[in-house]
Each structure stands twice: as structure tokens, then as C-alpha cells.
Enzyme design. Structure first.
Site, mmCIF file in Angstrom:
data_model
loop_
_atom_site.group_PDB
_atom_site.id
_atom_site.type_symbol
_atom_site.label_atom_id
_atom_site.label_comp_id
_atom_site.label_asym_id
_atom_site.label_seq_id
_atom_site.Cartn_x
_atom_site.Cartn_y
_atom_site.Cartn_z
ATOM 1 N N ALA A 250 0.870 -1.172 0.000
ATOM 2 C CA ALA A 250 0.000 0.000 0.000
ATOM 3 C C ALA A 250 0.915 1.233 0.000
ATOM 4 O O ALA A 250 2.143 1.110 0.029
ATOM 5 C CB ALA A 250 -0.907 -0.021 1.225
ATOM 6 N N THR B 166 -3.804 -4.872 -2.205
ATOM 7 C CA THR B 166 -4.992 -4.864 -1.348
ATOM 8 C C THR B 166 -4.729 -3.806 -0.285
ATOM 9 O O THR B 166 -3.687 -3.159 -0.294
ATOM 10 C CB THR B 166 -5.201 -6.240 -0.689
ATOM 11 O OG1 THR B 166 -3.978 -6.626 -0.087
ATOM 12 C CG2 THR B 166 -5.604 -7.272 -1.720
ATOM 13 N N ASN B 167 -5.652 -3.597 0.623
ATOM 14 C CA ASN B 167 -5.442 -2.621 1.701
ATOM 15 C C ASN B 167 -5.227 -1.209 1.193
ATOM 16 O O ASN B 167 -4.582 -0.408 1.834
ATOM 17 C CB ASN B 167 -4.222 -2.967 2.569
ATOM 18 C CG ASN B 167 -4.286 -4.383 3.064
ATOM 19 O OD1 ASN B 167 -5.364 -4.887 3.337
ATOM 20 N ND2 ASN B 167 -3.144 -5.032 3.163
ATOM 21 N N CYS B 168 -5.725 -0.899 0.001
ATOM 22 C CA CYS B 168 -5.560 0.432 -0.557
ATOM 23 C C CYS B 168 -6.939 1.037 -0.785
ATOM 24 O O CYS B 168 -7.827 0.355 -1.252
ATOM 25 C CB CYS B 168 -4.858 0.350 -1.913
ATOM 26 S SG CYS B 168 -3.208 1.001 -1.895
ATOM 27 N N LEU B 169 -7.070 2.318 -0.492
ATOM 28 C CA LEU B 169 -8.351 2.956 -0.799
ATOM 29 C C LEU B 169 -8.438 3.221 -2.296
ATOM 30 O O LEU B 169 -7.456 3.485 -2.938
ATOM 31 C CB LEU B 169 -8.480 4.277 -0.040
ATOM 32 C CG LEU B 169 -8.987 4.150 1.386
ATOM 33 C CD1 LEU B 169 -9.037 5.517 2.033
ATOM 34 C CD2 LEU B 169 -10.358 3.489 1.442
#
Lengths: 119, 99, 111
Positions: free
Chosen positions: C64, C108-111
Site C-alpha cells: 500500500a 490490497t489494503n488500498c483505498l
């Protein structure tokens, strides 16, 4: 003030999705700058042993992913000294700089966090 | 920062209860739900372990799960219904679910 | 799923434009992916793409933004490892766009 979260990971890397899920929560929380701690308890300490070969079971490399925790800002890492001891791992080098804590210290650790979840 | 620990696995096939007992703080609580209520089985080592906990630690068991399994709660345990569970979750500073 | 044509090769992309097979990546593919994003890859871009591939080979996941910045600061120094530099190079979404161009999975774990 953001609430701190302690994630207790107590599943071996190979026993189902528990270990992966615990790590995913930690990485997601870290990516959003939440104060996250991670405790390896019971079979969870097996996640910290060296020379695992996940590809033989066609699984993703959890140990490599675990190494990313400090990069995601998750640097409060602990392991149960008793769990390590019981499994003959007390003298082994761990793949992650997790601080071994005795039971009393673990109770104090849980006490210190705003939220706790055990997977 | 007292913690309510919630267990739902059978203590006869799983180590969650024994691990949890070692990590309890003096003012923590322990709520047994699902198969974890088997820990109250009379004559079991699990019940003896629970009875050895200091009085400051609250022990609770879900009524529905006890009744379903035909287990009567030992004196040490306080039987709660679902509203009681909710009330407990609010009374403690945090809830630790042992998933 | 769409196809990216690079020289004579047809490269499979997922619905977000990331490589379906990570092994398809090479510098020509990166340049073609960048062109789709109307980005011209400079030496500074390549430096970050190489850094990302090193991150992936070390940790087996795409970072991220925060870990990307931290890793860049660690490996390239604070002048490169900051959000200003990375945002400027990658249109404000460094983790997503740079991972795409570096041939890594979508973080993943990204806005």
C-alpha cells in the site's frame, strides 16, 4: 485518538485461514496508520519458524508476508514465551523480531490495548 | 481495562480455554457460549480449573447454549441470556472473541 | 479481460489493467502499460518500478502507499521516499499505478 488493536494469532500457518486472516487484519490496519500490535500465541508461534517451504503445499508464502509487517508500520510484535517453550522453539531464531513475554506480561499487554481480537 | 473473553469452542478438543485461563487479568470476565459451555460439565478437569479462578474474575455462560446441551451451570457460573450478554459487553472495557 | 499488444505478443490484462500472468512482465510491457496511462517513463519512474519489484520479491505482496514510501525511504533515501515525490511520478496513486506498471498484483489494503 485512534483506538489501538491487539491481534492475537494462534493458528499454525497450515491449519486453515486463521493465520492469513490475522495477518491481513494487521496489514490493513497498518496501511491505515492504526496503532496495531500482534501477538503470536499457541500454534501461532509456528508462523515464526525458519525454512518453511509453502510451495510444497501450493500455498502462498506467509513468512515472506509476515516480514512486511514492519514496513506496514506494525512493529509491536510479541510471542508467548510459554508457547515457544512448549514447542521446543525457545532457543530457535525467529523469522520476525517478536518479543517473548511470559503469561503475566501477556495479561498486561492485553490490558493495554483498546481492542483485542483472537484468531 | 478489564476484558470480557468470549469462548465458543469445546474445551475438550481445543486449547482456547486453557490458553485463555493463563492470560486472564484480575478483573477480566469469561463468557462461555456454544460448545464452550461443555467446560461446565460436572467432574471434568475443565470445571475444576474454572473453579480455581480467583473470585474477582466473572464467569458467565449463555442460557440457551446450556439448555440446548442439557448442562446445568455450576454454582461458580452466572447464567446470562442474550440481553445479559449485551449488558456484559458494555460493562467490560473490551471484548476479546476467541474465534 | 483485455489484451495488450506489445511487439508481436498479446498480453492478458485483468479488468483493472493489471497483468494476469506476472511472468509476462518486461520493460517493453511496462512501457506499453505506461503509454495506456499516458505516462512517459523517466529514469525516476524506472527506479521506483525496480524498487517495487524488489519489494514484491522480498515480501510476496504489493505494498500500500505507506509501506511503499517507507521502503523507498529505506532503500533510496528520504528525498525519494516521500509521498510528494511518489505522487508526482505516479499521478497521485503511487501504490496502485506503480504496481500496475511494475507487473505486480493490485495492492490490497488500498483505498
Amino acid at each position: 485518538m485512534r483506538k489501538s488493536l491487539l491481534i492475537i494469532s494462534r493458528q499454525a500457518p497450515w491449519s486453515g485461514p486463521g493465520a492469513r486472516e490475522a495477518l491481513d487484519i494487521a496489514l490493513a490496519g497498518g496501511a491505515f496508520d492504526l496503532p496495531i500490535g500482534m501477538l503470536f500465541l499457541d500454534d501461532g508461534v509456528f508462523q515464526l519458524t525458519a525454512a518453511q517451504q509453502p510451495k510444497t503445499l501450493q500455498q502462498k508464502d506467509l513468512s515472506a508476508n509476515l516480514q512486511a509487517l514492519p514496513m506496514f508500520g506494525v512493529e509491536s510484535l510479541y510471542a508467548s514465551a510459554r508457547s515457544l517453550q512448549e514447542r521446543g522453539l525457545a532457543e530457535n531464531p525467529l523469522t520476525l523480531a517478536a518479543e517473548p513475554l511470559d503469561d503475566a506480561a501477556l495479561a498486561a499487554l492485553i490490558d493495554r490495548y483498546d481492542q483485542v481480537i483472537t484468531l | 481495562m478489564a476484558t470480557l473473553h468470549v469462548l465458543s469452542h469445546s474445551p475438550f478438543s481445543d486449547s482456547r480455554l486453557s490458553s485463555c485461563l493463563r492470560l486472564l487479568g484480575a478483573n477480566d470476565g469469561l463468557l462461555l457460549s456454544g460448545d464452550a459451555v461443555y467446560a461446565l460439565q460436572p467432574g471434568s478437569a475443565q470445571l475444576r480449573a474454572l473453579e480455581m479462578m480467583p473470585d474477582s474474575i466473572g464467569l458467565f455462560a449463555l442460557d440457551e447454549d446450556l439448555t440446548a446441551r442439557g448442562i446445568s451451570a455450576a454454582q461458580r457460573a452466572q447464567v446470562v441470556d442474550y440481553p445479559g450478554f449485551v449488558e456484559l459487553s458494555c460493562r467490560f472495557d473490551k471484548v476479546n472473541s476467541w474465534l | 479481460m483485455t489484451q495488450l499488444i506489445v511487439d508481436d505478443r498479446s498480453i492478458a490484462l485483468d479488468k483493472d489493467g493489471y497483468l494476469v500472468n506476472l511472468d509476462d512482465w518486461d520493460e517493453a510491457v511496462a512501457a506499453a502499460l505506461a503509454q495506456q496511462e499516458t505516462l512517459n517513463l523517466s529514469a525516476e519512474h524506472w527506479e521506483i518500478l525496480r524498487l517495487l519489484r524488489a519489494f514484491y520479491s522480498e515480501f510476496q505482496l504489493s505494498p500500500a502507499n505507506r509501506p511503499l514510501i517507507k521502503y523507498a525511504a529505506l532503500k533510496l533515501g528520504p528525498a525519494k521516499g516521500n509521498s510528494l515525490h511518489l505522487n508526482r511520478l505516479f499521478n497521485g496513486t503511487p501504490a496502485k499505478l506503480a504496481a500496475k506498471l511494475a507487473g505486480l498484483p493490485k495492492p490490497t489494503n488500498c483505498l
